[in-house]
Each structure stands twice: as structure tokens, then as C-alpha cells.
Write a protein that holds these residues in place. Structure first.
Motif, PDB file in Angstrom:
ATOM      1  N   ASP A  95      18.405  -3.500   0.162  1.00 31.85           N
ATOM      2  CA  ASP A  95      16.904  -3.958   0.246  1.00 31.85           C
ATOM      3  C   ASP A  95      16.081  -2.401   0.344  1.00 31.85           C
ATOM      4  O   ASP A  95      15.082  -2.192  -0.224  1.00 31.85           O
ATOM      5  CB  ASP A  95      16.453  -4.857   1.535  1.00 31.85           C
ATOM      6  CG  ASP A  95      17.036  -6.239   0.925  1.00 31.85           C
ATOM      7  OD1 ASP A  95      17.009  -6.999   1.787  1.00 31.85           O
ATOM      8  OD2 ASP A  95      17.235  -6.305  -0.276  1.00 31.85           O
ATOM      9  N   LEU A  96      16.567  -1.629   1.401  1.00 30.82           N
ATOM     10  CA  LEU A  96      16.013  -0.455   1.578  1.00 30.82           C
ATOM     11  C   LEU A  96      15.992   0.699   0.612  1.00 30.82           C
ATOM     12  O   LEU A  96      15.002   1.300   0.120  1.00 30.82           O
ATOM     13  CB  LEU A  96      16.723   0.387   3.023  1.00 30.82           C
ATOM     14  CG  LEU A  96      16.208   1.737   3.300  1.00 30.82           C
ATOM     15  CD1 LEU A  96      14.658   1.561   3.694  1.00 30.82           C
ATOM     16  CD2 LEU A  96      16.800   2.357   4.460  1.00 30.82           C
ATOM     17  N   THR A  98      16.281  -0.417  -2.526  1.00 27.22           N
ATOM     18  CA  THR A  98      15.376  -0.706  -3.455  1.00 27.22           C
ATOM     19  C   THR A  98      13.999  -0.438  -3.365  1.00 27.22           C
ATOM     20  O   THR A  98      13.218   0.199  -4.307  1.00 27.22           O
ATOM     21  CB  THR A  98      15.238  -2.339  -3.683  1.00 27.22           C
ATOM     22  OG1 THR A  98      16.825  -3.020  -3.789  1.00 27.22           O
ATOM     23  CG2 THR A  98      14.610  -3.133  -4.657  1.00 27.22           C
ATOM     24  N   LYS A  99      13.502  -0.426  -2.100  1.00 25.59           N
ATOM     25  CA  LYS A  99      12.259  -0.109  -1.738  1.00 25.59           C
ATOM     26  C   LYS A  99      12.161   1.592  -2.108  1.00 25.59           C
ATOM     27  O   LYS A  99      11.007   1.989  -2.431  1.00 25.59           O
ATOM     28  CB  LYS A  99      12.000  -0.385  -0.187  1.00 25.59           C
ATOM     29  CG  LYS A  99      11.839  -1.674  -0.146  1.00 25.59           C
ATOM     30  CD  LYS A  99      11.518  -1.910   1.713  1.00 25.59           C
ATOM     31  CE  LYS A  99      11.692  -3.388   2.046  1.00 25.59           C
ATOM     32  NZ  LYS A  99      11.534  -3.423   3.495  1.00 25.59           N
ATOM     33  N   GLN A 102      11.723   1.972  -5.959  1.00 23.42           N
ATOM     34  CA  GLN A 102      10.979   0.758  -6.808  1.00 23.42           C
ATOM     35  C   GLN A 102       9.805   1.542  -7.662  1.00 23.42           C
ATOM     36  O   GLN A 102       9.201   1.132  -8.623  1.00 23.42           O
ATOM     37  CB  GLN A 102      10.169  -0.036  -5.831  1.00 23.42           C
ATOM     38  CG  GLN A 102       9.198   0.560  -4.793  1.00 23.42           C
ATOM     39  CD  GLN A 102       8.493  -0.447  -3.629  1.00 23.42           C
ATOM     40  OE1 GLN A 102       8.712  -1.841  -4.225  1.00 23.42           O
ATOM     41  NE2 GLN A 102       7.829   0.223  -2.912  1.00 23.42           N
ATOM     42  N   ASP A 103       9.455   3.008  -7.365  1.00 23.83           N
ATOM     43  CA  ASP A 103       8.384   3.581  -7.922  1.00 23.83           C
ATOM     44  C   ASP A 103       9.038   4.506  -8.937  1.00 23.83           C
ATOM     45  O   ASP A 103       8.330   5.272  -9.630  1.00 23.83           O
ATOM     46  CB  ASP A 103       7.476   4.244  -7.184  1.00 23.83           C
ATOM     47  CG  ASP A 103       6.640   3.466  -6.190  1.00 23.83           C
ATOM     48  OD1 ASP A 103       6.185   3.935  -5.087  1.00 23.83           O
ATOM     49  OD2 ASP A 103       6.082   2.294  -6.734  1.00 23.83           O
ATOM     50  N   TYR A 122       8.786   6.655   6.130  1.00 17.63           N
ATOM     51  CA  TYR A 122       9.141   5.352   6.399  1.00 17.63           C
ATOM     52  C   TYR A 122      10.002   5.388   7.878  1.00 17.63           C
ATOM     53  O   TYR A 122       9.840   4.708   8.564  1.00 17.63           O
ATOM     54  CB  TYR A 122      10.226   4.821   5.422  1.00 17.63           C
ATOM     55  CG  TYR A 122      10.432   3.366   5.609  1.00 17.63           C
ATOM     56  CD1 TYR A 122      11.747   3.069   5.940  1.00 17.63           C
ATOM     57  CD2 TYR A 122       9.729   2.571   4.964  1.00 17.63           C
ATOM     58  CE1 TYR A 122      12.203   1.648   6.100  1.00 17.63           C
ATOM     59  CE2 TYR A 122      10.032   1.019   5.307  1.00 17.63           C
ATOM     60  CZ  TYR A 122      11.220   0.438   5.485  1.00 17.63           C
ATOM     61  OH  TYR A 122      11.489  -0.567   5.728  1.00 17.63           O
ATOM     62  N   HIS A 132      10.317   1.406  11.715  1.00 16.57           N
ATOM     63  CA  HIS A 132      11.368   1.487  10.575  1.00 16.57           C
ATOM     64  C   HIS A 132      12.645   1.929  11.073  1.00 16.57           C
ATOM     65  O   HIS A 132      13.715   1.595  10.738  1.00 16.57           O
ATOM     66  CB  HIS A 132      10.695   1.400   9.229  1.00 16.57           C
ATOM     67  CG  HIS A 132       9.578   0.892   8.838  1.00 16.57           C
ATOM     68  ND1 HIS A 132       9.717  -0.563   8.624  1.00 16.57           N
ATOM     69  CD2 HIS A 132       8.387   1.122   8.567  1.00 16.57           C
ATOM     70  CE1 HIS A 132       8.856  -1.079   8.139  1.00 16.57           C
ATOM     71  NE2 HIS A 132       7.772  -0.263   8.266  1.00 16.57           N
ATOM     72  N   GLY A 456      18.484  -8.003  -4.341  1.00 19.58           N
ATOM     73  CA  GLY A 456      17.094  -7.709  -4.221  1.00 19.58           C
ATOM     74  C   GLY A 456      16.083  -8.569  -4.464  1.00 19.58           C
ATOM     75  O   GLY A 456      14.949  -8.603  -4.579  1.00 19.58           O
TER      76      GLY A 456
END
Length: 512
Positions: A95-96, A98-99, A102-103, A122, A132, A456
Motif C-alpha cells: 500500500d505504501l 502504491t501511494k 500514484q502520481d 511522509y 508515518h 491495492g
């Protein structure tokens, strides 16, 4: 180039030299970024293959534990805990990642992933580790400590501690630095992504190592002669006076290529002609009326010595039938939710003079019965049998059968289980089934519900066996190489209200 008065020509040459060096540095930077990207691709592919192998190992262990709970139950319980912790940390890191990306429009444009701003903001705030960042450290620490606690005093525990260190680190200049800053602050995005993928690789490797380590004792025993157990198997349970004894003595692990060096029974060495592959044939008088014992030993050559395996058995010589014979046609237990066929009789007594009773037991015809232990309650059921001997004397006997749940089924897609490869377009049209490979009963199972997990994406809960619109939408967001997990499958026996306790997941790997 740094001293004295320089001519305009020399200044121009020096400037061109600096530009040339800068261009080399830029090209080197792009090559390094591309190298990180290619390394990340290889790690992702390796993680996928490792996950498939681990899933197969977990499934094999689950089957072993269902068959031999005492031997494999504890190992399965420990590996299940490590598996749950591993999946939790692996998915958190996924998930990290993916973040982080993502851009990024082109996920394979590694040369553009040269910024460090995401993790710099982050993981860190005001020069210190952010909330975080601390969460990341805490999760890694919790995983490490949890796995070490389960492993106990094993060499692997030290390896796990080294793989997932979170303490401060001392660099080559002797300066102590925060480990998170040392590994992630100021690094290009693709470098950080690759490091996180490597952590995921360490997680899958830890799972594989834990499976091997926790099963080491069982695997060593499986290849050792000390794991064998001698069993006396007679052709029938009792003999009349004057009958010949018939039967054989076999090993618990009957290997057709295994022959004993010698066998001793009741103080005498057995003839070589009676020693067969993995067994010894019995042939001789049963003896007078009464209880008899057979004692002795198998002797097998292992390395440079003989390994002795004790033999111990008993039988009864009787003048006439005095005990009922009760046998389950399928196996030595009865299953909940099923109609278990049974044969109940007393030797020497006609079936019409034999009666049997137990909760859930019904008579079909003659000595054929059916047992449905659903309403029996408890973990066993006692069958009571009575009859009348030819001389008019009554005889009775009780037999206890264990009641077991149907073993875990396996989730299936297109008649296959485990991990199935298919295009995303095909995955959106699948239906989910459940099966019991190699189970003694030929059962049809009905899937009631299941869950769909795409990396995701939020988990989709589906009722029935067909994908609904929400699940199809989630699958539509999967990418090539993604592993879609179909889990928490609920199923029941068709034409019955009995619901299976557990159905193992099935995975779908998206090929394109």
C-alpha cells in the motif's frame, strides 16, 4: 585549471570540460535509476514466485495437519501465525508503494523517478521521524519480534533479527544515524521503491525459512528408520481352536523397496522366505484357546549399524463367536453432515437376529446400515449391538466411533485450485467452486459466499458463487502480474444444511 591568469580560450576550454563532466554525471544518474527499476522488476517477479511456492507449502501442511494433527498440528499453528503477520506487513508495504507512485503516469519510466520528496515528507517532519515513519518502524519491529517469539531458540531467529533491524546504524565515518533516515531520506523514488520490494522479498523468504525450520523435526524423522512402527495385522480378529494363524506383520511406512536384514519373533529368527518387501508373512498354528502375544523385532541396516524396530501384537483364540464385528465401509470414523455407510454383524449369527442402535443410525437391509452423526452430539458416538447365538445365549458389544468434521475444502476456478493464470478479461467471468480432492466421499459442494482481494483495492464481498458488479469492477483495476485472492469462501454440502468449517483460498494471476 584553478590558478594563474587564464586566456579567454583557456576559460572556454575549462567551461566546456565542466559541461562535459556534468553531462556524464546526468547520464550516469539515468543509468543508475534504470538499474534500480530493472532490479525492482526482478524482485517483484521473484516475490510472486516465492508466494506461489509458500502457498503450496501451506496447503500441503494444512492437509498433513488434517490427517495427522498430533504430528503437524503445532507446526501448522505456528506457521499460520507467521503467515498472517507476513501478509499484514507485506500488504502494508505494498500500500505504501502504491501511494509513492500514484502520481507517476508511466510506472516504467524509471529515469523520471529521481525525486525524494514523497518519503522525505511522509517519513520525516522538521528533521525528525514523522508519525508515518514511526508507524513503519513499529510495524517492522512488531513483525520481527512476533516471528522471533514463535521460532524460539533457533538459528533462524537470529537471521530474522538481522533482516528486520530498526535500531540506529553507524556509518563508515563512525557517525550514528537513524536507520530510517540512513536508508530512505534523500534517495530517488525508484531506489526507495526497490528497497521496499526487497523488504517484501525478505518477508516471503522468512515465511519459507520458517516452514522449513518448524518442520525440520518431522522431515528428519520421515527419512529415518526410527520413524517406522511395526504393526501386527491378522486376517481376522479371533480364531477358533485348531485353526491356522493367518495374517502379516507390516511397517507403518510400507516401502516396496524396503526389506529387513532379519526378523525375530518370540525368540526365533523368521525364515528368509517369509520376509517380504516391508512385511513379514505369518503362517502357523494359532494355538490353544486364550489370549496370545507376538513379540519380536525388525532389524534394518542404516549406515553402518542395524536399527531395531520392536514388534508387539496380540490376538485371541476363541471356541465360538463372542463379539460383534462393526466396520465403517468408508473409513474408521464417521463424518458430520454425511450419510456414512456401515456394515454391522456378529459372526455366526444371521442378520435378522442382530440389532444395532445409536443416535443417527438407521438400518437399510440385512447387515447394511447408515449413520448420520449430525444429531449425535459430542466428539464420538457409541454403537450398541446385540444378538442371539445359535444356542439361545445373548451376546452384546459396544463400539465407539469418532465423529469428525468434513476436512477443509479447496477453492476452485475452472476445476483448478492453487494459483491459476488467466487474462483479466477472463477473470471477470469466473465462478467460484469448492472441492475435496482425494476425499473418500464424492461430494458436491455449493458456494454460498466469498471475498475478492485485488492488490491495492478494497476487498469485495460476494454472495453466491458468481461475481457481482462490484467484484467485477475491483478485478478490472488489477494489473498484469497481480495476484487476485479469492478467500473466506463459505460453502455447504449440496442438498444439505451442513456448512463446511473451512475452505482454502484460490488465487488468480493476471497474465495480461
Amino acid at each position: 585549471m584553478a590558478g594563474g591568469k587564464l586566456s579567454p580560450r583557456q576559460k572556454m576550454i575549462n567551461l566546456m570540460y565542466l559541461v562535459f563532466i556534468a553531462m556524464l554525471a546526468m547520464n550516469m544518474s539515468k543509468e543508475v535509476l534504470s538499474a534500480f527499476g530493472l532490479m525492482n522488476e526482478k524482485l517483484v517477479d521473484s516475490n510472486t514466485r516465492a508466494e506461489k511456492k509458500n502457498v503450496a507449502a501451506y496447503d500441503a501442511l494444512a492437509l498433513k495437519a488434517s490427517e495427522q494433527e498430533k504430528q503437524y498440528g503445532k507446526a501448522k499453528e505456528k506457521t499460520d501465525s507467521i503467515r498472517a503477520m507476513s501478509d499484514d506487513l507485506y500488504n502494508y508495504i505494498e500500500d505504501l508503494k502504491t501511494k509513492m507512485t500514484q502520481d507517476v503516469e508511466d510506472k516504467t519510466g524509471y529515469e523520471t523517478m529521481d525525486k525524494s520528496s514523497f518519503l522525505d515528507q511522509y517519513f520525516f517532519e522538521g528533521g525528525k521521524v514523522s508519525t508515518h515513519g514511526q508507524e513503519f518502524i513499529d510495524k517492522v519491529s512488531a513483525y520481527r519480534d512476533g516471528v522471533i517469539k514463535i521460532l524460539g531458540k533457533r538459528e533462524l531467529a537470529d537471521i530474522v533479527a538481522s533482516r528486520f533491524q530498526t535500531s540506529d546504524i553507524t556509518n563508515s565515518e563512525g557517525i550514528t544515524l537513524n536507520r530510517l533516515k540512513y536508508h530512505f531520506e534523500g534517495f530517488p523514488l525508484i531506489a526507495s521503491v526497490t528497497k521496499l520490494t526487497q523488504m517484501q522479498s525478505d518477508i516471503r523468504t522468512t515465511e519459507s525459512d520458517a516452514l522449513s525450520s518448524l518442520l525440520e523435526k518431522e522431515l528428519s524423522a520421515a527419512v529415518s528408520m526410527t520413524n517406522y512402527e511395526a504393526m501386527v495385522v491378522f486376517d481376522k480378529n479371533a480364531y477358533y481352536a485348531g485353526e491356522n494363524l493367518s495374517g502379516k506383520i507390516v511397517l507403518g511406512k510400507n516401502d516396496p523397496n524396503l526389506t529387513a536384514e532379519k526378523v525375530i519373533l518370540n525368540g526365533r529368527e523368521v525364515s528368509k522366505s517369509k520376509i517380504k518387501a516391508g512385511q513379514v508373512l505369518l503362517d502357523g498354528p494359532a494355538g490353544s484357546v486364550g489370549d496370545k502375544t507376538i513379540k519380536g523385532s525388525f532389524f534394518f541396516k542404516e549406515n553402518d549399524s542395524l536399527v531395531e524396530i520392536p514388534i508387539k501384537g496380540s490376538y485371541a483364540v476363541i471356541p465360538r463367536p463372542n463379539e460383534a464385528v462393526i466396520s465403517a465401509d468408508k473409513m474408521n470414523v464417521v463424518y458430520k453432515g454425511l450419510t456414512n455407510p456401515m456394515t454391522i454383524s456378529i459372526p455366526g449369527i444371521p442378520s435378522n437376529k442382530v440389532t444395532a442402535s445409536a443416535p443417527g443410525l438407521t438400518r437399510n437391509t440385512g447387515s447394511s446400515y447408515s449413520m448420520n452423526p449430525q444429531g449425535a452430539g459430542g466428539s464420538d458416538v457409541t454403537i450398541r449391538v446385540s444378538g442371539t447365538l445359535p444356542d439361545g445365549k445373548p451376546v452384546s458389544s459396544n463400539k465407539v466411533f469418532r465423529i469428525k468434521d468434513i476436512p477443509p475444502a479447496m477453492g476452485m476456478v475452472r476445476g483448478q485450485f492453487g494459483t491459476i493464470q488467466m487474462p483479466k478479461s477472463s477473470a471477470a467471468r469466473i465462478s467460484i467452486a469448492a472441492g475435496l480432492p482425494d476425499f473418500l466421499f464424492d461430494l458436491k459442494l455449493q458456494v454460498l459466499s466469498f471475498k475478492v482481494k485485488v492488490p491495492g483495492q478494497l476487498t469485495a464481498i460476494v454472495n453466491g458463487s458468481q461475481l457481482d458488479s462490484r467484484a467485477i469492477g475491483v478485478i478490472g483495476k488489477a494489473s498484469r502480474g497481480d495476484i487476485i485472492t479469492i478467500y473466506d469462501i463459505k460453502a455447504k454440502v449440496s442438498n444439505s444444511s451442513y456448512q463446511l468449517k473451512r475452505v482454502l483460498p484460490v488465487n488468480i494471476e493476471i497474465t495480461n
